[in-house]
Design a protein around this motif. Sequence first.
Motif, PDB file in Angstrom:
ATOM      1  N   TYR A 153      -3.639  22.082  -5.673  1.00 27.02           N
ATOM      2  CA  TYR A 153      -2.446  22.736  -6.192  1.00 27.02           C
ATOM      3  C   TYR A 153      -1.253  22.096  -5.499  1.00 27.02           C
ATOM      4  O   TYR A 153      -0.956  22.384  -4.331  1.00 27.02           O
ATOM      5  CB  TYR A 153      -2.505  24.236  -5.929  1.00 27.02           C
ATOM      6  N   LEU A 154      -0.580  21.202  -6.220  1.00 27.23           N
ATOM      7  CA  LEU A 154       0.483  20.387  -5.653  1.00 27.23           C
ATOM      8  C   LEU A 154       1.834  20.871  -6.178  1.00 27.23           C
ATOM      9  O   LEU A 154       2.060  20.914  -7.388  1.00 27.23           O
ATOM     10  CB  LEU A 154       0.265  18.925  -6.035  1.00 27.23           C
ATOM     11  N   GLN A 155       2.734  21.220  -5.257  1.00 28.06           N
ATOM     12  CA  GLN A 155       4.078  21.618  -5.646  1.00 28.06           C
ATOM     13  C   GLN A 155       4.993  20.404  -5.560  1.00 28.06           C
ATOM     14  O   GLN A 155       4.998  19.693  -4.549  1.00 28.06           O
ATOM     15  CB  GLN A 155       4.596  22.743  -4.747  1.00 28.06           C
ATOM     16  N   VAL A 156       5.753  20.185  -6.617  1.00 28.05           N
ATOM     17  CA  VAL A 156       6.632  19.013  -6.696  1.00 28.05           C
ATOM     18  C   VAL A 156       7.964  19.434  -7.310  1.00 28.05           C
ATOM     19  O   VAL A 156       8.001  20.196  -8.282  1.00 28.05           O
ATOM     20  CB  VAL A 156       6.006  17.900  -7.558  1.00 28.05           C
ATOM     21  N   ALA A 157       9.060  18.910  -6.753  1.00 26.44           N
ATOM     22  CA  ALA A 157      10.385  19.150  -7.322  1.00 26.44           C
ATOM     23  C   ALA A 157      11.090  17.820  -7.541  1.00 26.44           C
ATOM     24  O   ALA A 157      11.006  16.913  -6.704  1.00 26.44           O
ATOM     25  CB  ALA A 157      11.216  20.042  -6.406  1.00 26.44           C
ATOM     26  N   ALA A 158      11.756  17.706  -8.672  1.00 26.50           N
ATOM     27  CA  ALA A 158      12.616  16.560  -8.947  1.00 26.50           C
ATOM     28  C   ALA A 158      14.017  16.904  -8.455  1.00 26.50           C
ATOM     29  O   ALA A 158      14.548  17.972  -8.774  1.00 26.50           O
ATOM     30  CB  ALA A 158      12.632  16.246 -10.434  1.00 26.50           C
ATOM     31  N   VAL A 159      14.603  16.016  -7.682  1.00 23.51           N
ATOM     32  CA  VAL A 159      15.934  16.248  -7.116  1.00 23.51           C
ATOM     33  C   VAL A 159      16.908  15.225  -7.675  1.00 23.51           C
ATOM     34  O   VAL A 159      16.670  14.020  -7.579  1.00 23.51           O
ATOM     35  CB  VAL A 159      15.902  16.162  -5.573  1.00 23.51           C
ATOM     36  N   GLY A 160      17.996  15.697  -8.272  1.00 24.34           N
ATOM     37  CA  GLY A 160      19.034  14.794  -8.782  1.00 24.34           C
ATOM     38  C   GLY A 160      18.778  14.287 -10.186  1.00 24.34           C
ATOM     39  O   GLY A 160      19.659  14.327 -11.033  1.00 24.34           O
ATOM     40  N   LYS A 208      14.211   7.671 -10.822  1.00 25.79           N
ATOM     41  CA  LYS A 208      15.405   7.007 -11.326  1.00 25.79           C
ATOM     42  C   LYS A 208      16.332   6.689 -10.145  1.00 25.79           C
ATOM     43  O   LYS A 208      16.130   7.169  -9.031  1.00 25.79           O
ATOM     44  CB  LYS A 208      16.088   7.902 -12.356  1.00 25.79           C
ATOM     45  N   SER A 209      17.352   5.905 -10.386  1.00 22.46           N
ATOM     46  CA  SER A 209      18.164   5.353  -9.297  1.00 22.46           C
ATOM     47  C   SER A 209      18.791   6.408  -8.400  1.00 22.46           C
ATOM     48  O   SER A 209      18.936   6.200  -7.189  1.00 22.46           O
ATOM     49  CB  SER A 209      19.261   4.454  -9.868  1.00 22.46           C
ATOM     50  N   SER A 210      19.166   7.541  -8.958  1.00 20.23           N
ATOM     51  CA  SER A 210      19.796   8.584  -8.138  1.00 20.23           C
ATOM     52  C   SER A 210      18.888   9.806  -7.969  1.00 20.23           C
ATOM     53  O   SER A 210      19.348  10.875  -7.578  1.00 20.23           O
ATOM     54  CB  SER A 210      21.130   9.027  -8.769  1.00 20.23           C
ATOM     55  N   GLY A 211      17.589   9.621  -8.235  1.00 20.42           N
ATOM     56  CA  GLY A 211      16.651  10.731  -8.143  1.00 20.42           C
ATOM     57  C   GLY A 211      15.817  10.702  -6.870  1.00 20.42           C
ATOM     58  O   GLY A 211      15.732   9.684  -6.182  1.00 20.42           O
ATOM     59  N   ALA A 212      15.207  11.822  -6.550  1.00 23.89           N
ATOM     60  CA  ALA A 212      14.342  11.935  -5.375  1.00 23.89           C
ATOM     61  C   ALA A 212      13.173  12.862  -5.713  1.00 23.89           C
ATOM     62  O   ALA A 212      13.219  13.631  -6.681  1.00 23.89           O
ATOM     63  CB  ALA A 212      15.115  12.472  -4.179  1.00 23.89           C
ATOM     64  N   MET A 213      12.119  12.781  -4.895  1.00 16.39           N
ATOM     65  CA  MET A 213      10.966  13.668  -5.067  1.00 16.39           C
ATOM     66  C   MET A 213      10.754  14.475  -3.798  1.00 16.39           C
ATOM     67  O   MET A 213      10.743  13.928  -2.691  1.00 16.39           O
ATOM     68  CB  MET A 213       9.694  12.879  -5.404  1.00 16.39           C
ATOM     69  N   PHE A 214      10.575  15.786  -3.976  1.00 18.18           N
ATOM     70  CA  PHE A 214      10.349  16.707  -2.865  1.00 18.18           C
ATOM     71  C   PHE A 214       9.003  17.390  -3.046  1.00 18.18           C
ATOM     72  O   PHE A 214       8.727  17.989  -4.089  1.00 18.18           O
ATOM     73  CB  PHE A 214      11.458  17.757  -2.814  1.00 18.18           C
ATOM     74  N   VAL A 215       8.120  17.286  -2.023  1.00 18.53           N
ATOM     75  CA  VAL A 215       6.803  17.929  -2.051  1.00 18.53           C
ATOM     76  C   VAL A 215       6.631  18.737  -0.767  1.00 18.53           C
ATOM     77  O   VAL A 215       6.489  18.154   0.316  1.00 18.53           O
ATOM     78  CB  VAL A 215       5.664  16.890  -2.164  1.00 18.53           C
ATOM     79  N   PRO A 216       6.676  20.068  -0.841  1.00 17.60           N
ATOM     80  CA  PRO A 216       6.428  20.865   0.359  1.00 17.60           C
ATOM     81  C   PRO A 216       4.951  20.792   0.736  1.00 17.60           C
ATOM     82  O   PRO A 216       4.080  21.134  -0.058  1.00 17.60           O
ATOM     83  CB  PRO A 216       6.828  22.280  -0.069  1.00 17.60           C
ATOM     84  N   LEU A 217       4.663  20.363   1.947  1.00 23.33           N
ATOM     85  CA  LEU A 217       3.271  20.131   2.352  1.00 23.33           C
ATOM     86  C   LEU A 217       2.584  21.404   2.836  1.00 23.33           C
ATOM     87  O   LEU A 217       1.354  21.476   2.872  1.00 23.33           O
ATOM     88  CB  LEU A 217       3.229  19.075   3.458  1.00 23.33           C
ATOM     89  N   THR A 218       3.364  22.400   3.175  1.00 25.06           N
ATOM     90  CA  THR A 218       2.783  23.640   3.691  1.00 25.06           C
ATOM     91  C   THR A 218       2.374  24.600   2.589  1.00 25.06           C
ATOM     92  O   THR A 218       1.550  25.501   2.798  1.00 25.06           O
ATOM     93  CB  THR A 218       3.780  24.355   4.616  1.00 25.06           C
TER      94      THR A 218
END
Length: 223
Positions: A153-160, A208-218
């Motif tokens: 169960y992987l939580q992922v957020a797209a930033v930007g 994408k050029s101004s995007g980021a990926m956030f994955v909370p590991l806890t």
Amino acid sequence: MKKKWIIAGATAALMLTAGTGVYAGTQLQEIKAYLNGNIQLKYNGTPIQARDEKGNAVLPITYNGTTYLPVRAVADVMGVAVSYDAKTSTVELGEKAEGVAIAKDFKDMYYTKDPAQTTYLGKDYKEAFFDNAGSKRSSSFMLYPKGKYQKLYLQVAAVGEDIDNFFVNDSEKDVKLKTDTIAVKDGLKTIEVDITGVNELFVNADLKSSGAMFVPLTTSYYK
């Protein structure tokens, strides 16, 4: 329907190959049994060869008119994760009752404990994978479930910027287990992946050029 079985200690009707720790229990009894090479196994009508975790062929055992099959081999054939907890003498099949956070033993250049990077929408997740290096490219990391778990169960957020191509691969077999898209408006999106029998996972997102990926590991975990 999901099936869960927990077979404790000497009550197990099947045997798990799990090293010398299995034999340390106080309920151990010596018996005379026979390796039975005459027993043939089939699954859904197809002949199968029972094997241990190292790939070696193993035979059923006959004792007092009852045939005992190696639980790890049967679990592998049926696509069910299996593990052994030596501390509690418990064989566990299927999803574990409690999740195990992927933060344990996680290593990557984008691993961080910096609160400025582990905080998302006002909540500090303490440990995270956060890749905001910029430029249009792929962002990826490895996970090592080692065949012990049924689900990820992987939580992922797209930033930007939205992530239009996200996937999880069985890296040993180079097989895609899951593909998805992640929009900024989704917030933290939970992605469920069947990882039965999988040892290594390759997780990738095209940023994408101004995007980021956030994955909370806890709060991302195996079961």
